[in-house]
Each structure stands twice: as structure tokens, then as C-alpha cells.
Write a protein that holds these residues in place. Sequence first.
Motif, mmCIF file in Angstrom:
data_model
loop_
_atom_site.group_PDB
_atom_site.id
_atom_site.type_symbol
_atom_site.label_atom_id
_atom_site.label_comp_id
_atom_site.label_asym_id
_atom_site.label_seq_id
_atom_site.Cartn_x
_atom_site.Cartn_y
_atom_site.Cartn_z
ATOM 1 N N LEU A 124 -1.895 1.111 0.898
ATOM 2 C CA LEU A 124 -2.471 2.314 0.304
ATOM 3 C C LEU A 124 -1.390 3.192 -0.311
ATOM 4 O O LEU A 124 -0.364 3.467 0.310
ATOM 5 N N HIS A 125 -1.629 3.626 -1.555
ATOM 6 C CA HIS A 125 -0.721 4.543 -2.236
ATOM 7 C C HIS A 125 -1.460 5.226 -3.378
ATOM 8 O O HIS A 125 -2.519 4.786 -3.797
ATOM 9 N N ASN A 149 5.636 11.462 -2.762
ATOM 10 C CA ASN A 149 4.625 11.112 -1.765
ATOM 11 C C ASN A 149 3.675 12.284 -1.549
ATOM 12 O O ASN A 149 3.962 13.410 -1.942
ATOM 13 N N GLN A 152 1.718 9.081 2.200
ATOM 14 C CA GLN A 152 1.678 7.886 1.359
ATOM 15 C C GLN A 152 2.507 8.086 0.094
ATOM 16 O O GLN A 152 2.562 9.179 -0.465
ATOM 17 N N ASP A 153 3.130 7.016 -0.352
ATOM 18 C CA ASP A 153 3.904 7.051 -1.580
ATOM 19 C C ASP A 153 2.989 7.220 -2.780
ATOM 20 O O ASP A 153 1.823 6.808 -2.757
ATOM 21 N N LYS A 197 -4.460 9.324 6.717
ATOM 22 C CA LYS A 197 -4.012 8.101 6.046
ATOM 23 C C LYS A 197 -3.426 8.403 4.672
ATOM 24 O O LYS A 197 -2.704 7.581 4.112
ATOM 25 N N ASP A 238 -5.044 0.204 -3.049
ATOM 26 C CA ASP A 238 -4.648 -0.443 -1.799
ATOM 27 C C ASP A 238 -3.982 -1.789 -2.068
ATOM 28 O O ASP A 238 -3.807 -2.596 -1.174
#
Length: 135
Positions: free
Chosen positions: A113-114, A68, A56-57, A52, A109
Motif C-alpha cells: 500500500l502506498h 509519506n 505510508q510512502d 494503515k 496496493d
Amino acid sequence: MKTLLAAAALSCFAAGSAFAADTTGGGMMMADHATATIRYVTVAPADIMSSKLVGQDVYNNQGDKIGNVADLVIDNGKTVTGVVLSVGGFLGMGEHYVLIDPASMVLSDKNGLHGVVDTNKDTLKNAPAFNYKKS
């Protein structure tokens, strides 16, 4: 509150709670054959799976997208010791990688999510490059 939980999850992940495979409880080991008895674990609500996180960015505190999450560095099968960020690219061109300490990034979040880090694009452009070939 969710941001706090996400940050706690990265902290738990960094502490190595997600990995357990050897008989001393020390984590995954490099070997050709397993000698430890299999043990089962449960995932805590604050834990985050690496699948996950990768991709992600990552934004800075001003809300600018700076890259990312490209990968995670796991020391001795126990502890996340680095987060590889892909930065500076556009459509896969001109990007490079930097390796940051997991403690320097928080997870949020809010709106999905980031990661969030306290830096800017110029600092990352001049950061030491991480090279997969040398690792």
C-alpha cells in the motif's frame, strides 16, 4: 483492480463513512460528555483504516518517492479534508509538511500500500508549508 479498490476506499473514507457518533448521524463532535446512544458499524471491504495510511510512502507517477503520509485532517469528525505529507527530508532532517486535497492522491496496493500523486519534488519543495503549530 486492487488499485481501483484502494482508490474507492480513500473516496469512501473521504466521504466520512468511518465516523459516526452523534444522534443526527453527522459524525464525531467535540464535547466533554457523550449524549448519543452508542451505535455499532461494520467495516466494508473497500474501507481503509487511518492507521494503515499514516506512515505510508507516497510516490509520483514516475515512481519517485516524494514523501509519506504524516497525518489526516478530519473536518468536524466526518470527512477527511486533507492529507498531510512529509516531504523533502532525509533521515528526519530538512523535512517539511504540505497539506493536499485527498482527491489529488490515489492509493495503490501494487508492491504494498502506498499513495500516488501527480507532482514532482520541486513542486512540493515550493508548495505552501503546513505548520502544525498554527493548526
